[in-house]
Write a protein that holds these residues in place. Sequence first.
Motif, PDB file in Angstrom:
ATOM      1  N   LYS A  14       5.918  12.402  -1.062  1.00  0.00           N
ATOM      2  CA  LYS A  14       6.996  11.709  -0.351  1.00  0.00           C
ATOM      3  C   LYS A  14       8.299  11.810  -1.142  1.00  0.00           C
ATOM      4  CE  LYS A  14       4.170   8.604   2.273  1.00  0.00           C
ATOM      5  NZ  LYS A  14       3.170   7.722   1.699  1.00  0.00           N
ATOM      6  N   PRO A  74       0.260   6.929  -3.661  1.00  0.00           N
ATOM      7  CA  PRO A  74       0.573   7.327  -2.284  1.00  0.00           C
ATOM      8  C   PRO A  74       1.955   7.961  -2.192  1.00  0.00           C
ATOM      9  CG  PRO A  74       0.771   4.955  -2.538  1.00  0.00           C
ATOM     10  CD  PRO A  74       0.257   5.475  -3.838  1.00  0.00           C
ATOM     11  N   LEU A  75       2.745   7.889  -3.285  1.00  0.00           N
ATOM     12  CA  LEU A  75       4.101   8.425  -3.250  1.00  0.00           C
ATOM     13  C   LEU A  75       4.148   9.930  -3.448  1.00  0.00           C
ATOM     14  CD1 LEU A  75       5.629   5.521  -5.230  1.00  0.00           C
ATOM     15  CD2 LEU A  75       6.548   6.293  -3.076  1.00  0.00           C
ATOM     16  N   VAL A  96      -5.058   5.361 -10.614  1.00  0.00           N
ATOM     17  CA  VAL A  96      -5.076   5.210  -9.168  1.00  0.00           C
ATOM     18  C   VAL A  96      -4.106   6.236  -8.601  1.00  0.00           C
ATOM     19  CG1 VAL A  96      -4.647   3.631  -7.275  1.00  0.00           C
ATOM     20  CG2 VAL A  96      -5.530   2.764  -9.439  1.00  0.00           C
ATOM     21  N   SER A  97      -4.582   7.073  -7.681  1.00  0.00           N
ATOM     22  CA  SER A  97      -3.691   8.116  -7.182  1.00  0.00           C
ATOM     23  C   SER A  97      -2.552   7.479  -6.393  1.00  0.00           C
ATOM     24  CB  SER A  97      -4.456   9.104  -6.318  1.00  0.00           C
ATOM     25  OG  SER A  97      -4.953   8.443  -5.188  1.00  0.00           O
ATOM     26  N   ILE A 148       9.014  -0.980  -9.050  1.00  0.00           N
ATOM     27  CA  ILE A 148       8.125  -1.395  -7.960  1.00  0.00           C
ATOM     28  C   ILE A 148       8.206  -0.375  -6.824  1.00  0.00           C
ATOM     29  CG2 ILE A 148       7.804  -3.113  -6.120  1.00  0.00           C
ATOM     30  CD1 ILE A 148       8.378  -5.286  -8.158  1.00  0.00           C
ATOM     31  N   ASP A 149       9.434   0.083  -6.494  1.00  0.00           N
ATOM     32  CA  ASP A 149       9.573   1.074  -5.427  1.00  0.00           C
ATOM     33  C   ASP A 149       8.908   2.396  -5.800  1.00  0.00           C
ATOM     34  OD1 ASP A 149      10.833  -0.585  -3.678  1.00  0.00           O
ATOM     35  OD2 ASP A 149      12.856  -0.032  -4.293  1.00  0.00           O
ATOM     36  N   PHE A 150       8.829   2.688  -7.084  1.00  0.00           N
ATOM     37  CA  PHE A 150       8.159   3.903  -7.546  1.00  0.00           C
ATOM     38  C   PHE A 150       6.653   3.666  -7.747  1.00  0.00           C
ATOM     39  CE2 PHE A 150      10.940   7.489  -8.422  1.00  0.00           C
ATOM     40  CZ  PHE A 150      12.199   6.933  -8.317  1.00  0.00           C
ATOM     41  N   GLY A 151       6.171   2.463  -7.470  1.00  0.00           N
ATOM     42  CA  GLY A 151       4.745   2.173  -7.616  1.00  0.00           C
ATOM     43  C   GLY A 151       4.263   2.221  -9.058  1.00  0.00           C
ATOM     44  N   SER A 169       0.830  -1.216   0.000  1.00  0.00           N
ATOM     45  CA  SER A 169       0.000   0.000   0.000  1.00  0.00           C
ATOM     46  C   SER A 169       0.862   1.264   0.000  1.00  0.00           C
ATOM     47  CB  SER A 169      -0.988  -0.006   1.164  1.00  0.00           C
ATOM     48  OG  SER A 169      -0.302   0.043   2.377  1.00  0.00           O
ATOM     49  N   ASP A 170       2.120   1.174   0.487  1.00  0.00           N
ATOM     50  CA  ASP A 170       3.031   2.324   0.389  1.00  0.00           C
ATOM     51  C   ASP A 170       3.326   2.669  -1.057  1.00  0.00           C
ATOM     52  OD1 ASP A 170       3.255   2.726   3.044  1.00  0.00           O
ATOM     53  OD2 ASP A 170       5.254   1.847   3.281  1.00  0.00           O
ATOM     54  N   ARG A 171       3.318   1.657  -1.911  1.00  0.00           N
ATOM     55  CA  ARG A 171       3.681   1.881  -3.311  1.00  0.00           C
ATOM     56  C   ARG A 171       2.478   2.103  -4.211  1.00  0.00           C
ATOM     57  NH1 ARG A 171       7.297  -0.406  -0.671  1.00  0.00           N
ATOM     58  NH2 ARG A 171       9.506  -0.367  -1.207  1.00  0.00           N
ATOM     59  N   TYR A 172       1.425   1.326  -3.973  1.00  0.00           N
ATOM     60  CA  TYR A 172       0.294   1.366  -4.913  1.00  0.00           C
ATOM     61  C   TYR A 172      -0.985   1.908  -4.283  1.00  0.00           C
ATOM     62  CZ  TYR A 172       3.565  -1.633  -7.368  1.00  0.00           C
ATOM     63  OH  TYR A 172       4.684  -2.127  -7.970  1.00  0.00           O
ATOM     64  N   GLY A 173      -0.957   2.275  -3.015  1.00  0.00           N
ATOM     65  CA  GLY A 173      -2.141   2.823  -2.354  1.00  0.00           C
ATOM     66  C   GLY A 173      -3.018   1.738  -1.756  1.00  0.00           C
TER      67      GLY A 173
END
Lengths: 149, 177
Positions: free
Chosen positions: B35, B31-32, B28-29, B129-132, A81-85
Amino acid sequence: MSRAFILILGLWIGLAEAQIVTVAPEYQQRYNSLLHELRCLVCQNQTLADSGSGLADDLRLEVKRMLEEGRSNEQIYTFMSDRYGDFVLYNPPVKPRTWLLWFGPFILLLAGLIGIRQVVRSNNKTAKSSALTDAEKRQVNAVIKDRDD
Amino acid sequence: MKSLIPALLFFIISGFLFVGLYKDPSLVSSPLVGKSMPSFSASTLFDAHKTVTEADIIGEIALLNVWATWCPACKQEHPDLVALAINTDIPIYGLNYKETDKTEARSWLRDEGNPYVFSIADDDGRIAIDFGVYGAPETFLIDAKGVIRYKRVGVMNDKIWQRDFLPIIQRLRREAL
């Protein structure tokens, strides 16, 4: 021709199938349950367990790596969830943003129950008020008598 | 009064559905946003011996664009990125995401123009992956301190640049004064 088509289709589906990641038996159960709780963002209505996308393959490997590193389920959910919400979690956390999602159905249920009570009440009222007055009863009886004669 | 309740409910539900009609569920918004950019260490597309990290990007407002030759939409947005690199003073960095053919990637940039200061070689997709990242192309707006300020999923073009990126960049520059 149709047989060839089905054959090609079968091959194609085979290609799209999820890449199999093997995990040690002691992690197998947790691995399976984690994958069913995580959404694949590429094909949004599939879990990581079902999806054949390249990203899902990579994320399954990440889940495996984290299990082997001894991370808890909680930590793995947080990683995702840190990466994709929160959207990746099939079981979203209860917080102000998700209150409507969690409590909305109960509010609707309550509203429905109140609505039903109102309808039943007003029906009762009309049933009572529709009782005939003495004059009306006499009239009705007269009509019935007329027809019987 | 009572007969208004169903009508009211109807309009509330229609309101939600109407707004939903214009929302793209694939966006999808992230979360990064807000940050710090995740740290990374990798080689670049043109130099396998060079190591680049997030420190090479931090320092001024920059774009990080996720691309690969296997991604048709990335090729579609490429001319717009080249134009941005020429017409603006914002440096653009590439994240060459799970590149299947590096030779083709290099010749693509030589032939079609290279908008990138450098392209990070993310061969196994771990940096992405770390950048989502979940769908190339994606473009991140990173401020001078290395904080992600905006993320675009999908192709970049002049209209998107003017509408989504420029206002944030102008605000960041005003705040920095």
